[in-house]
Design an enzyme around this catalytic site. Structure first.
Site, PDB file in Angstrom:
ATOM      1  N   ASP A   1      -6.847   4.382  -4.800  1.00  0.00           N
ATOM      2  CA  ASP A   1      -7.567   4.234  -3.523  1.00  0.00           C
ATOM      3  C   ASP A   1      -8.191   5.614  -3.274  1.00  0.00           C
ATOM      4  O   ASP A   1      -8.359   6.390  -4.233  1.00  0.00           O
ATOM      5  CB  ASP A   1      -6.603   3.815  -2.395  1.00  0.00           C
ATOM      6  CG  ASP A   1      -7.322   3.407  -1.113  1.00  0.00           C
ATOM      7  OD1 ASP A   1      -7.825   2.280  -1.037  1.00  0.00           O
ATOM      8  OD2 ASP A   1      -7.399   4.231  -0.166  1.00  0.00           O
TER       9      ASP A   1
ATOM     10  N   LYS B   1       0.864  -1.184   0.000  1.00  0.00           N
ATOM     11  CA  LYS B   1       0.000   0.000   0.000  1.00  0.00           C
ATOM     12  C   LYS B   1       0.894   1.225   0.000  1.00  0.00           C
ATOM     13  O   LYS B   1       2.063   1.149   0.385  1.00  0.00           O
ATOM     14  CB  LYS B   1      -0.884   0.018   1.250  1.00  0.00           C
ATOM     15  CG  LYS B   1      -2.118   0.881   1.104  1.00  0.00           C
ATOM     16  CD  LYS B   1      -3.202   0.195   0.304  1.00  0.00           C
ATOM     17  CE  LYS B   1      -4.353   1.133  -0.010  1.00  0.00           C
ATOM     18  NZ  LYS B   1      -5.488   0.420  -0.618  1.00  0.00           N
TER      19      LYS B   1
HETATM   20  P1  NDP Z   1     -12.788   7.878  -3.193  1.00  0.00           P
HETATM   21  O1  NDP Z   1     -11.736   8.869  -2.920  1.00  0.00           O
HETATM   22  O2  NDP Z   1     -13.247   7.661  -4.596  1.00  0.00           O
HETATM   23  O3  NDP Z   1     -14.084   8.193  -2.316  1.00  0.00           O
HETATM   24  C1  NDP Z   1     -14.050   8.251  -0.927  1.00  0.00           C
HETATM   25  C2  NDP Z   1     -15.421   8.688  -0.462  1.00  0.00           C
HETATM   26  O4  NDP Z   1     -15.522   8.568   0.937  1.00  0.00           O
HETATM   27  C3  NDP Z   1     -15.708  10.144  -0.781  1.00  0.00           C
HETATM   28  O5  NDP Z   1     -17.076  10.284  -1.054  1.00  0.00           O
HETATM   29  C4  NDP Z   1     -15.338  10.845   0.521  1.00  0.00           C
HETATM   30  O6  NDP Z   1     -15.941  12.094   0.720  1.00  0.00           O
HETATM   31  C5  NDP Z   1     -15.876   9.842   1.492  1.00  0.00           C
HETATM   32  N1  NDP Z   1     -15.290   9.999   2.823  1.00  0.00           N
HETATM   33  C6  NDP Z   1     -13.989  10.125   3.167  1.00  0.00           C
HETATM   34  N2  NDP Z   1     -13.852  10.232   4.491  1.00  0.00           N
HETATM   35  C7  NDP Z   1     -15.104  10.150   4.978  1.00  0.00           C
HETATM   36  C8  NDP Z   1     -15.651  10.191   6.274  1.00  0.00           C
HETATM   37  N3  NDP Z   1     -14.868  10.337   7.350  1.00  0.00           N
HETATM   38  N4  NDP Z   1     -16.992  10.053   6.397  1.00  0.00           N
HETATM   39  C9  NDP Z   1     -17.787   9.901   5.311  1.00  0.00           C
HETATM   40  N5  NDP Z   1     -17.318   9.885   4.067  1.00  0.00           N
HETATM   41  C10 NDP Z   1     -16.020  10.009   3.910  1.00  0.00           C
HETATM   42  O7  NDP Z   1     -12.272   6.497  -2.564  1.00  0.00           O
HETATM   43  P2  NDP Z   1     -12.696   5.004  -2.910  1.00  0.00           P
HETATM   44  O8  NDP Z   1     -14.159   4.948  -3.195  1.00  0.00           O
HETATM   45  O9  NDP Z   1     -11.741   4.502  -3.896  1.00  0.00           O
HETATM   46  O10 NDP Z   1     -12.376   4.278  -1.534  1.00  0.00           O
HETATM   47  C11 NDP Z   1     -13.346   4.180  -0.472  1.00  0.00           C
HETATM   48  C12 NDP Z   1     -12.943   3.073   0.477  1.00  0.00           C
HETATM   49  O11 NDP Z   1     -12.869   1.823  -0.238  1.00  0.00           O
HETATM   50  C13 NDP Z   1     -11.554   3.210   1.138  1.00  0.00           C
HETATM   51  O12 NDP Z   1     -11.606   2.634   2.425  1.00  0.00           O
HETATM   52  C14 NDP Z   1     -10.660   2.370   0.255  1.00  0.00           C
HETATM   53  O13 NDP Z   1      -9.496   1.930   0.931  1.00  0.00           O
HETATM   54  C15 NDP Z   1     -11.590   1.215  -0.065  1.00  0.00           C
HETATM   55  N6  NDP Z   1     -11.253   0.442  -1.251  1.00  0.00           N
HETATM   56  C16 NDP Z   1     -11.139   1.030  -2.476  1.00  0.00           C
HETATM   57  C17 NDP Z   1     -10.865   0.264  -3.592  1.00  0.00           C
HETATM   58  C18 NDP Z   1     -10.854   0.838  -4.963  1.00  0.00           C
HETATM   59  O14 NDP Z   1     -10.796   0.055  -5.920  1.00  0.00           O
HETATM   60  N7  NDP Z   1     -10.944   2.142  -5.148  1.00  0.00           N
HETATM   61  C19 NDP Z   1     -10.590  -1.177  -3.476  1.00  0.00           C
HETATM   62  C20 NDP Z   1     -10.804  -1.719  -2.149  1.00  0.00           C
HETATM   63  C21 NDP Z   1     -11.093  -0.923  -1.094  1.00  0.00           C
HETATM   64  P3  NDP Z   1     -15.106  13.470   0.521  1.00  0.00           P
HETATM   65  O15 NDP Z   1     -15.089  13.679  -0.962  1.00  0.00           O
HETATM   66  O16 NDP Z   1     -15.901  14.478   1.272  1.00  0.00           O
HETATM   67  O17 NDP Z   1     -13.743  13.248   1.109  1.00  0.00           O
END
Ligand code: NDP
Length: 448
Positions: free
Chosen positions: A168, A128
Site C-alpha cells: 500500500d 490491513k
Molecule cells: P504510493 O506510496 O506508491 O504512492 C502514494 C502517492 O500519493 C505518492 O505520490 C505520494 O506522494 C502521494 N501522496 C501521499 N499523501 C498525499 C497527499 N496528502 N496529497 C497528495 N499526494 C499525496 O501508494 P499507492 O499508489 O500504492 O497508494 C495510493 C492510494 O491507493 C492509497 O490510498 C492506497 O490505499 C490506495 N490503494 C493502493 C493499492 C495498491 O495496489 N498499491 C490498492 C488499492 C488501493 P509523496 O511521495 O510526496 O508522499
C-alpha cells in the site's frame, strides 16, 4: 442521518467505543447509510447482530518495531495488523508505511477491505496493517532493517492460508522483498505469504499495474454503460504519482485519454501536451525523487507548489489516486463548475462524504474506491492462486482475468443499485453487493 433504528443504534455504539477514530467512523457511516434499504428488508441481520459484529475486528495487534539507522541510532515505531473479517476467506489487505498511520486509518482501510474483497468474487477476507514509519529519505539498508524488525513480530499472525498481506502507500516491491525474506528466514517456509512479490520468487505479472489498470477498466465500463462515452479523447487529471497513479496514467493513455496533471504531497505538475510517463517513472520508480523534478526535465510543463490545487484544473475525468480525504467539497464544486463528467477513486476514500454527495447531486458519474480500485487485490488473489498451483500465468492471461473481474464488479454494483431503487448510484451498489455475500456467510457460519 439514518432512519433505520438498528443501524443508528449500532453506529452510535461504534462512535462511543471508537472515540477519536474519525476515518474509521467516516467509513462505517458511509457503508451503513448506503446499506439502509437492504437492512430494512432483512430483519435477520439485526436478529443475528451482523452489523455490530462487522464493525468489531476479529483481531487487532499493535506492536513495537525497533530498528537501527545507518548512524547506529535506535528508532521505535508502532506496527499494526487488523484482521477484520474471515467470513469468506483468509484475511487479505495491504501494509501501509507512512508517518500518519494510526489505529483509525488502519481500521478504516481494513473495514473497507472486507467489502472490496468480496466484490472481486474471490475468496478473500478483509485485513490491513502497517506502521508509522516513513521510508522517504531512508537508505535501502535502513528500510531493510525496518522491514525485518516489522516482520519479526508480524510473522506470528500471518500465513498463506490465514492472512496474506500486500503493499500500500510506502510499501512497494522493495519492501515486500525484504518482508518476504524475513518471513522465510523465521518460518523456514517458502509460501505465498505476501503478494506483490518479485517475479523471481512467486510474484505475478500485472500485480504492479493492477490497481491503476483496473481503475481504468472500471471507469471505461462506467462511461460506456451509463453515458455511452469512452475515455478516448478525454482530458484527465490524476493525483498522486505512486504505484496506483502511475499505472492509471499508463492505461488512461493506452485508452486514448490525455492526462495533463499528476502530484505528490509537495505539489503538482501540469503538462497540457500529455504527461510523459517515462519521465515520471524515472523520477519516481528509479530515483525515488520529487514530482517537481518533472518540470525541470520537460519543456513546456510547469510545477505548482501545494497538492490540493490540482482539482482546480479543468478536466472531464478526475482520478484521485493519492490518499484519503484529498478531495473535499470545495474541490468537488470547482470540478463540477469546470465540467467534470466522471470521477474514479483510485485511492481509498479520497473524496470526503460531502464531495461524493456533491458529485452525485450534480449528475457526475462516480466510481467508489471499493469497486474501482479492487484490481490490486484481485491480482493479488490471482497471485495466491498461482502460488498454490505453483503455476506462472502470462501478462496477457492475468490482465484478461483482471479486466473481466473489473467489468463484473461494475455489473454487480450497477445491478445492486438498481435493485435498491437507486440506479446509477454505484456507492450504494458496491456496498450492497460486497456486503450481501459477507453477511450470508456470517449467518451460515454461526456466532463468532
Ligand atoms: P504510493 O506510496 O506508491 O504512492 C502514494 C502517492 O500519493 C505518492 O505520490 C505520494 O506522494 C502521494 N501522496 C501521499 N499523501 C498525499 C497527499 N496528502 N496529497 C497528495 N499526494 C499525496 O501508494 P499507492 O499508489 O500504492 O497508494 C495510493 C492510494 O491507493 C492509497 O490510498 C492506497 O490505499 C490506495 N490503494 C493502493 C493499492 C495498491 O495496489 N498499491 C490498492 C488499492 C488501493 P509523496 O511521495 O510526496 O508522499
Amino acid at each position: 442521518m439514518m432512519t433505520n433504528a438498528y443501524l443508528n443504534a449500532v453506529y452510535q455504539d461504534t462512535v462511543r467505543r471508537n472515540q477519536g477514530e474519525n476515518e474509521f467512523l467516516q467509513a462505517v457511516l458511509e457503508v451503513f447509510t448506503s446499506l439502509e434499504p437492504y437492512v430494512e428488508r432483512h430483519p435477520e441481520l439485526a436478529a443475528h447482530g451482523i452489523m455490530e459484529r462487522l464493525v468489531e475486528p476479529e483481531r487487532m495487534v499493535t506492536f513495537r518495531v525497533t530498528w537501527e539507522d545507518d548512524g547506529g541510532r535506535v528508532h521505535v515505531n508502532r506496527g499494526y495488523r487488523v484482521q477484520f473479517s474471515s467470513a469468506i476467506g483468509p484475511y487479505k489487505g495491504g501494509l501501509r508505511f507512512h508517518p500518519s498511520v494510526n489505529a483509525s486509518i488502519i481500521k478504516f482501510l481494513g473495514f473497507e477491505q472486507i467489502f472490496k474483497n468480496s466484490l472481486t468474487s474471490l475468496a478473500l477476507g478483509g485485513a490491513k496493517g502497517g506502521a508509522d514509519f516513513d521510508p522517504k529519505g531512508r537508505s535501502d539498508g535502513e528500510v531493510m532493517r525496518f522491514c525485518q524488525a516489522f516482520m519479526t513480530e508480524l510473522h506470528r499472525h500471518i500465513g498463506a492460508n490465514c492472512d496474506v498481506p500486500a503493499g500500500d502507500i510506502g510499501v512497494g516491491s522493495r519492501e515486500i522483498g525484504y518482508l518476504f525474506g524475513q518471513y522465510k528466514r523465521l518460518c523456514n517456509n517458502f509460501t505465498g505469504v505476501l503478494t506483490g512479490k518479485g517475479l523471481q520468487f512467486g510474484g505475478s505479472l500485472t500485480r504492479k499495474e493492477a490497481t491503476g489498470y483496473g481503475l481504468l477498466y472500471f471507469v471505461e465500463e462506467m462511461l460506456r454503460s451509463l453515458a455511452h462515452e469512452t475515455v478516448f479523447g478525454k482530458t484527465i487529471v490524476v493525483s498522486g504519482s505512486g504505484n496506483v497513479a502511475i499505472y492509471a496514467v499508463e492505461k488512461a493513455t493506452h485508452l486514448g485519454g490525455r492526462v495533463i496533471a499528476m502530484s505528490d504531497s509537495g505539489g503538482y505538475i501540469v503538462d497540457e501536451g500529455g504527461i510523459r510517463l517515462d519521465v515520471v517513472k524515472a523520477i519516481k520508480e528509479e530515483e525515488r525523487g520529487r514530482i517537481s523534478e518533472y518540470a525541470r526535465r520537460v519543456p513546456g510543463s510547469r510545477y505548482v507548489e501545494g497538492c490540493g490545487g490540482i482539482w482546480s484544473l479543468p478536466c472531464q475525468v478526475a482520478l484521485p489516486c493519492a490518499t484519503q480525504n484529498e478531495l473535499d467539497l470545495a474541490a468537488a464544486r470547482t470540478l463540477v463548475e469546470n465540467g467534470v463528467m466522471a470521477v474514479g477513486e483510485g485511492a481509498n476514500m479520497p473524496c470526503t462524504a460531502q464531495a461524493v454527495a456533491w458529485f452525485q447531486e450534480h449528475g457526475v458519474l462516480f466510481a467508489p474506491a471499493k469497486a474501482a480500485n479492487a484490481g490490486g487485490v484481485a491480482a493479488s488473489g490471482l497471485e495466491m492462486s498461482q502460488n498454490a498451483m505453483r503455476a506462472t500465468w502470462s501478462f496477457e492471461q492475468v490482465n484478461e482475468k483482471l479486466r473481466d473481474i473489473m467489468i463484473n464488479i461494475f455489473r454487480v454494483s450497477q445491478e445492486a443499485a438498481e435493485a435498491c431503487g437507486r440506479p446509477g448510484d454505484l456507492v450504494t451498489g458496491a456496498n450492497v453487493a460486497g456486503f450481501q455475500k459477507v453477511a450470508d456467510a456470517m449467518l451460515s457460519e454461526g456466532l463468532y
